[in-house]
Structure formats: structure tokens, C-alpha cells
Design an enzyme around this catalytic site. Structure first.
Site, short mmCIF file in Angstrom:
data_model
loop_
_atom_site.label_atom_id
_atom_site.label_comp_id
_atom_site.label_asym_id
_atom_site.label_seq_id
_atom_site.Cartn_x
_atom_site.Cartn_y
_atom_site.Cartn_z
CG HIS A 1 -34.89 48.01 -45.93
ND1 HIS A 1 -35.15 46.86 -45.21
CD2 HIS A 1 -34.04 48.73 -45.17
CE1 HIS A 1 -34.50 46.90 -44.07
NE2 HIS A 1 -33.81 48.04 -44.02
CG ASP B 1 -36.77 41.68 -49.10
OD1 ASP B 1 -36.92 41.23 -47.95
OD2 ASP B 1 -36.76 42.90 -49.36
#
Length: 239
Positions: free
Chosen positions: A153, A8
Site C-alpha cells: 500500500h 489516501d
């Protein structure tokens, strides 16, 4: 041995084509669907400011990144970590576009050339759950993966959640949790057989109301998936 990397990134904005850059990259490695213990995680100085909307998502400020290394300083380590593995990314097109742009600036081959395969878990989820929300948070809720600690996040955190979600979607292992004795808390291995021939299992027939409800559900799935409902394609008939 099957090596998989769950990856990610966090970025300064939404468009690699417009010059947005990577500010964080996180990777978690699995061997044969088990945590290997190897991770890669770096914050990156993007050499430009982040969009305020991006900062609200990941919380990584320009001030925090000021003394972090540029992407060029971590690129080789990322290449070696990923090389030859299957890489699983949620909404892969987004992350790969940013990684390709970073590697192009350095005169390196595109990111997809490093991996044996790039798998987009978002596309997988859309096929499995047509018409449903398939963000990472939505999948965690649907598949009962604990993401209560995810207030913002974060690349490494999200890579770990993605690994758990992927394993549950592919039903290979119930959890990544390993107990102190080294055994997995997942289900029984597939090569352990149980003889069920002596069991007398009752057959329960669906009522007319249940048949109608089933047909209505299939109609909704057909509409959401553009007529790709596997039950109909394989000739399934409600009992």
C-alpha cells in the site's frame, strides 16, 4: 468547474482514538473529471513507532520516517490543497478519523469542514456491488484497472488507483490515460449524438431457463442487500 481530490493515508496502526498517527498522505486532483497534474504527497514522522502489522501493509519503517517532517509541518499545505473540493476516500471514516485527530492536535477545524463534500467510495461500491468484495484491489480487478505494480500500500499510488476506479464506477471516462495529443482515451462525449432511428433492432426474448436464472440472481441480490435490489424496486421484469 468541479474539483475533486482523491486522498489516501497510511498510518502507524488501526486506531486514531488510541493514538495511532498518519505516516503518509497522498492526494491527486481532478478538474472536471480530468487529471489536473497537481498532486500532494508527504511522508510524515508520526513521533511514535508503527505497529508491525501496519509496516507489513505499507512497508514504511520507523527508520525511514525518522528524518521526515511532523504532520504540523505539512498541515497548512494539505489544507490549501483540499479546501473547497469534493474529497473522495475509500473507507472515508478511517482516514477522516486520523485526519481529524491530527488537526485537533494542532487546534485546527476538523478535516470535513475543509471540503465541500466527503464521498466514501467504499459505500458507493457496496451499493453497486452488494455482497461482493469491495476493497480497492477487488475493485481494480472487477473494473479492469491495472494494479499489477501495487505490491505494498502507498498513499499516492492508492489515490491514483482510486481515481481510476471512481471514474469507471461513475462511467464518466474510461481511463485517465491522456495521449501525447492531449486527448482522452475515454468514450465519446455525451453531447455527440448518433441518430439510431433508422436501425431495425431485433428483440430477443429470454427463455424459461434464462428467466429462472435471472430470478435466482435477484434473490441472491435481495439477500445480500437486505431487499434493496433496484430492479425490483423499479418494477423490472425480465423479458
Amino acid at each position: 468547474m468541479t474539483r475533486q481530490i482523491f486522498l489516501d493515508t497510511e498510518t502507524t496502526g488501526l486506531s486514531a482514538a488510541d493514538g495511532d498517527r498518519i505516516v503518509e498522505v497522498g492526494c491527486i486532483e481532478l478538474d472536471n473529471r480530468r487529471l489536473s497534474g497537481r498532486t500532494l504527497h508527504h511522508y510524515v514522522n508520526p513521533q511514535r513507532s508503527s505497529h508491525p502489522d501496519a509496516v507489513r501493509v505499507h512497508g514504511i519503517t520507523d527508520e525511514f520516517l525518522a528524518d521526515k517532517p511532523p504532520f504540523s509541518a505539512i498541515a497548512d499545505e494539505l489544507v490549501e490543497f483540499v479546501r473547497g473540493a469534493e474529497v473522495i476516500i475509500h473507507n472515508a471514516a478511517f482516514d477522516v478519523a486520523f485526519l481529524d485527530a491530527e488537526f485537533t492536535r494542532l487546534g485546527k477545524p476538523k478535516f470535513s469542514a475543509l471540503a465541500s463534500k466527503v464521498t466514501d467510495s467504499l459505500l458507493m461500491a457496496r451499493e453497486m456491488f452488494p455482497g461482493k468484495a469491495n476493497s480497492l484491489d477487488a475493485l481494480c480487478k472487477r473494473l479492469e484497472v491495472d494494479n499489477s505494480h501495487r505490491e505494498l500500500h502507498g498513499a499516492l499510488l492508492d489515490a491514483g488507483l482510486l481515481a481510476e476506479v471512481y471514474l469507471r464506477m461513475t462511467r464518466g471516462q474510461g481511463s485517465l490515460v491522456i495521449d501525447e495529443g492531449g486527448s482522452s482515451s475515454g468514450p465519446v462525449r455525451g453531447d455527440e449524438r448518433v441518430d439510431l432511428r433508422a436501425l431495425a433492432l431485433p428483440v430477443l426474448r429470454a427463455s424459461d431457463a434464462e428467466r429462472a436464472a435471472h430470478e435466482a440472481m435477484l434473490a441472491e441480490l435481495d439477500k445480500a442487500s437486505g431487499g434493496k435490489t433496484l430492479w425490483r424496486q423499479q418494477g423490472g421484469v425480465p423479458a
